[in-house]
Design an enzyme around this catalytic site. Structure first.
Site, PDB file in Angstrom:
ATOM      1  N   LEU A 128     -91.299  16.218  25.358  1.00 42.03           N
ATOM      2  CA  LEU A 128     -90.977  14.832  25.006  1.00 42.03           C
ATOM      3  C   LEU A 128     -89.674  14.412  25.674  1.00 42.03           C
ATOM      4  CD1 LEU A 128     -91.789  14.720  21.183  1.00 42.03           C
ATOM      5  CD2 LEU A 128     -93.318  14.586  23.154  1.00 42.03           C
ATOM      6  N   GLY A 183     -87.564   9.057  25.249  1.00 42.88           N
ATOM      7  CA  GLY A 183     -86.706   8.320  24.300  1.00 42.88           C
ATOM      8  C   GLY A 183     -85.761   7.317  24.933  1.00 42.88           C
ATOM      9  N   ARG A 220     -77.958   6.598  21.935  1.00 40.77           N
ATOM     10  CA  ARG A 220     -76.643   7.133  21.570  1.00 40.77           C
ATOM     11  C   ARG A 220     -75.845   7.672  22.753  1.00 40.77           C
ATOM     12  NH1 ARG A 220     -79.555  10.517  16.851  1.00 40.77           N
ATOM     13  NH2 ARG A 220     -81.328  10.040  18.208  1.00 40.77           N
ATOM     14  N   THR A 275     -91.537   9.907  17.998  1.00 42.95           N
ATOM     15  CA  THR A 275     -91.980  11.193  18.549  1.00 42.95           C
ATOM     16  C   THR A 275     -93.472  11.459  18.305  1.00 42.95           C
ATOM     17  OG1 THR A 275     -90.952  12.149  16.568  1.00 42.95           O
ATOM     18  CG2 THR A 275     -89.772  12.419  18.623  1.00 42.95           C
ATOM     19  N   ASN A 292     -63.952  15.407  59.472  1.00 45.87           N
ATOM     20  CA  ASN A 292     -65.387  15.394  59.790  1.00 45.87           C
ATOM     21  C   ASN A 292     -65.999  14.002  59.837  1.00 45.87           C
ATOM     22  OD1 ASN A 292     -65.005  15.169  56.985  1.00 45.87           O
ATOM     23  ND2 ASN A 292     -67.072  15.912  56.570  1.00 45.87           N
TER      24      ASN A 292
HETATM   25  C1  UD1 Z   1     -85.660  14.713  16.313  1.00 51.03           C
HETATM   26  C2  UD1 Z   1     -86.467  15.077  15.050  1.00 51.03           C
HETATM   27  C3  UD1 Z   1     -85.542  15.761  14.033  1.00 51.03           C
HETATM   28  C4  UD1 Z   1     -84.918  16.994  14.676  1.00 51.03           C
HETATM   29  C5  UD1 Z   1     -84.221  16.642  16.003  1.00 51.03           C
HETATM   30  C6  UD1 Z   1     -83.840  17.912  16.728  1.00 51.03           C
HETATM   31  C7  UD1 Z   1     -88.207  13.356  14.793  1.00 51.03           C
HETATM   32  C8  UD1 Z   1     -88.602  12.117  14.097  1.00 51.03           C
HETATM   33  N1  UD1 Z   1     -87.018  13.854  14.456  1.00 51.03           N
HETATM   34  O1  UD1 Z   1     -84.651  13.782  15.947  1.00 51.03           O
HETATM   35  O2  UD1 Z   1     -86.279  16.142  12.875  1.00 51.03           O
HETATM   36  O3  UD1 Z   1     -84.003  17.583  13.751  1.00 51.03           O
HETATM   37  O4  UD1 Z   1     -85.095  15.896  16.865  1.00 51.03           O
HETATM   38  O5  UD1 Z   1     -83.098  17.653  17.886  1.00 51.03           O
HETATM   39  O6  UD1 Z   1     -88.960  13.873  15.582  1.00 51.03           O
HETATM   40  N2  UD1 Z   1     -88.882  10.766  22.364  1.00 51.03           N
HETATM   41  C9  UD1 Z   1     -89.945  10.251  23.050  1.00 51.03           C
HETATM   42  N3  UD1 Z   1     -90.489   9.051  22.669  1.00 51.03           N
HETATM   43  C10 UD1 Z   1     -90.037   8.365  21.580  1.00 51.03           C
HETATM   44  C11 UD1 Z   1     -88.963   8.906  20.853  1.00 51.03           C
HETATM   45  C12 UD1 Z   1     -88.406  10.106  21.273  1.00 51.03           C
HETATM   46  O7  UD1 Z   1     -90.395  10.846  24.035  1.00 51.03           O
HETATM   47  O8  UD1 Z   1     -90.602   7.293  21.295  1.00 51.03           O
HETATM   48  C13 UD1 Z   1     -88.282  12.022  22.818  1.00 51.03           C
HETATM   49  C14 UD1 Z   1     -86.812  11.908  23.190  1.00 51.03           C
HETATM   50  O9  UD1 Z   1     -86.658  11.626  24.565  1.00 51.03           O
HETATM   51  C15 UD1 Z   1     -86.256  13.299  22.847  1.00 51.03           C
HETATM   52  C16 UD1 Z   1     -87.168  13.770  21.717  1.00 51.03           C
HETATM   53  O10 UD1 Z   1     -88.335  12.969  21.769  1.00 51.03           O
HETATM   54  O11 UD1 Z   1     -86.361  14.198  23.933  1.00 51.03           O
HETATM   55  C17 UD1 Z   1     -86.512  13.625  20.361  1.00 51.03           C
HETATM   56  O12 UD1 Z   1     -86.146  12.276  20.132  1.00 51.03           O
HETATM   57  P1  UD1 Z   1     -84.745  11.863  19.515  1.00 51.03           P
HETATM   58  O13 UD1 Z   1     -84.681  10.394  19.425  1.00 51.03           O
HETATM   59  O14 UD1 Z   1     -83.647  12.573  20.215  1.00 51.03           O
HETATM   60  O15 UD1 Z   1     -84.920  12.439  18.032  1.00 51.03           O
HETATM   61  P2  UD1 Z   1     -83.774  12.963  17.055  1.00 51.03           P
HETATM   62  O16 UD1 Z   1     -83.184  11.813  16.336  1.00 51.03           O
HETATM   63  O17 UD1 Z   1     -82.878  13.872  17.776  1.00 51.03           O
HETATM   64 MG    MG Z   2     -82.549  14.311  19.835  1.00 51.77          MG
END
Ligand code: UD1
Ligand code: MG
Length: 417
Positions: A10, A13, A17, A80, A354
């Protein structure tokens, strides 16, 4: 190859932040993008297929992805679970285990994921998640367990109540699913939470209600679980990765006088018995031979090839240059786009000029030459074998073998050098 395993990474995102125009997963950690670490981990597990889910600025991110990895686009970044649903479109016809990796969790090690996968298979689980026990769990999803201590859900930080927030066991995000169980539960995820997103973490509660088997494996080293959401976490991950790299080099026979102040890119090869002094920065694509002495305060950039027994001292920058065996450049130098021979001695303050404002040019210094202090070599230029240049000379024409050049611009002395 493991035909029963497919991996979804994944990385679509919004990276809100990070406050960055660059997608989060392209930020560099010790010279290599965050995403590349995760892709390399995925490939090391030899799965049947790897799918990367991309979204924001996907054209840029795509460039980091090898052809063996299938790319799918998540149109709207709505969580996610939606990202995983999108990823599954790249796994049509696949039966077996789907492993979810996050593009923003780059410290994860192969052994840990292998342990997770094994546990999942041996227990014939529907879902197995990797958890971590943290002193400061803030920001992560908290693992909920029922009275029999079975995992029954995950509470995201924003939706957690005071009791949930006290839970120190967190979701790393890394999970294995039986594909059929995942398919069955995904459609039931609703965006009924604070962020109005489709959370993958809700799958756990759904599977639990369906009476499916959910297992957990705890990560041994919590540092592996760090998810990068802001530049603050990025900096901590960089420093952890740097200490891993430095430790690996030291164990292979390289002395690093002060690992905390030595910055070496991932994948740098350094030969045995070389010594790296403090405040040295070694960027990507640099190779250093055996028994070299580098630094303090040396900056080696891409394309630096340092052969055996070379001494590079303080305050110098080297890029796209080969430095031959037993050559010395001990103080204040800029050597770029150059080929330096064996047993050359480069005096303090020597510079290869250079760049003419539009193009870069080459400098060649042949074996056993002696470059006087403050020599400026205006490229393209060649300094012959066993030749010398006078202190402060500005070399604009080639110096033949065994001659001496002095002055501004330098003239060649008639006598033998
Ligand atoms: C997520 C988890 C959380 C966990 C944490 C660990 C969920 C809802 N929460 O939170 O339980 O403790 O990771 O690091 O899953 N992404 C997509 N598409 C989207 C949203 C996100 O591909 O629509 C990808 C992001 O690029 C990232 C990953 O999924 O690589 C996680 O997304 P992020 O927004 O970082 O979730 P966290 O708030 O960190
Ligand atoms: Mg994350």
């Amino acid at each position: 190859m493991n035909k029963k395993l497919a991996i979804i990474i994944l990385s679509a995102g919004k990276s809100t932040r990070m406050k960055s125009t660059l997608p989060k997963v392209l930020h560099k950690i010790c010279g290599k993008s965050m995403l590349s670490y995760v892709i390399d981990l995925a490939r090391s597990l030899s799965p049947k297929r790897i799918v990367a889910v991309l979204g924001r600025k996907h054209e840029l991110v795509k460039k980091e992805i090898p052809v063996s990895v299938k790319v799918v686009l998540q149109r709207r970044l709505i969580g996610t679970a939606d990202a995983v649903r999108t990823g599954l479109a790249g796994l049509k016809g696949f039966k077996g285990t789907v492993l979810i990796l996050y593009g923003d969790v780059p410290l994860l090690k192969k052994d840990t994921v292998t342990k997770l996968f094994k546990h999942h298979i041996e227990n014939k689980a529907d879902a197995t998640l990797l958890s971590a026990q943290l002193k400061k769990p803030k920001g992560y999803g908290r693992i909920l367990r029922d009275k029999y201590f079975s995992i029954c859900g995950i509470a995201e930080e924003k939706d957690a109540d005071e009791f949930d927030k006290d839970i120190k066991e967190i979701n790393t995000g890394i999970m294995c699913f039986n594909k059929a169980s995942l398919d069955g539960a995904l459609g039931k995820v609703r965006a009924d939470n604070e962020k109005k997103e489709f959370y993958l973490t809700d799958i756990i509660k759904i599977l639990y209600r369906q009476g499916k088997l959910i297992e957990g494996v705890k990560v041994e080293d919590n540092l592996e679980a760090i998810g990068i959401n802001s530049r603050v976490e990025l900096a901590s991950v960089i420093s952890i990765m740097q200490s891993r790299i430095n430790k690996g080099l030291m164990l292979s026979g390289v002395s690093i006088v002060d690992p905390k102040s030595t910055f070496i890119s991932y994948g740098t090869r350094i030969g045995k018995d070389s010594v790296i002094y403090p405040f040295t920065v070694i960027e990507s694509d640099v190779k250093i031979g055996k028994r070299c002495s580098i630094g303090p305060f040396a900056h080696l950039r891409e394309g630096a090839r340092i052969l055996d027994d070379v001494t590079l001292g303080n305050f110098l920058e080297i890029t796209r240059a080969k430095i031959g065996r037993n050559t010395f450049a001990k103080h204040f130098c800029y050597i770029a786009d150059s080929r330096i021979g064996n047993s050359v001695n480069i005096g303090a303050g020597a510079i290869t000029a250079n760049f003419d404002g539009s193009k870069k040019h080459h400098t060649v210094i042949k074996d056993k030459a002696l470059i006087g202090s403050d020599t400026i070599m205006v490229a393209p230029v060649k300094i012959g074998r066993s030749s010398k240049t006078g202190a402060g000379s500005v070399i604009i024409k080639d110096v033949p073998d065994r001659k001496t050049a002095v002055g501004v611009p330098a003239r060649i002395l008639k006598n033998k050098g």
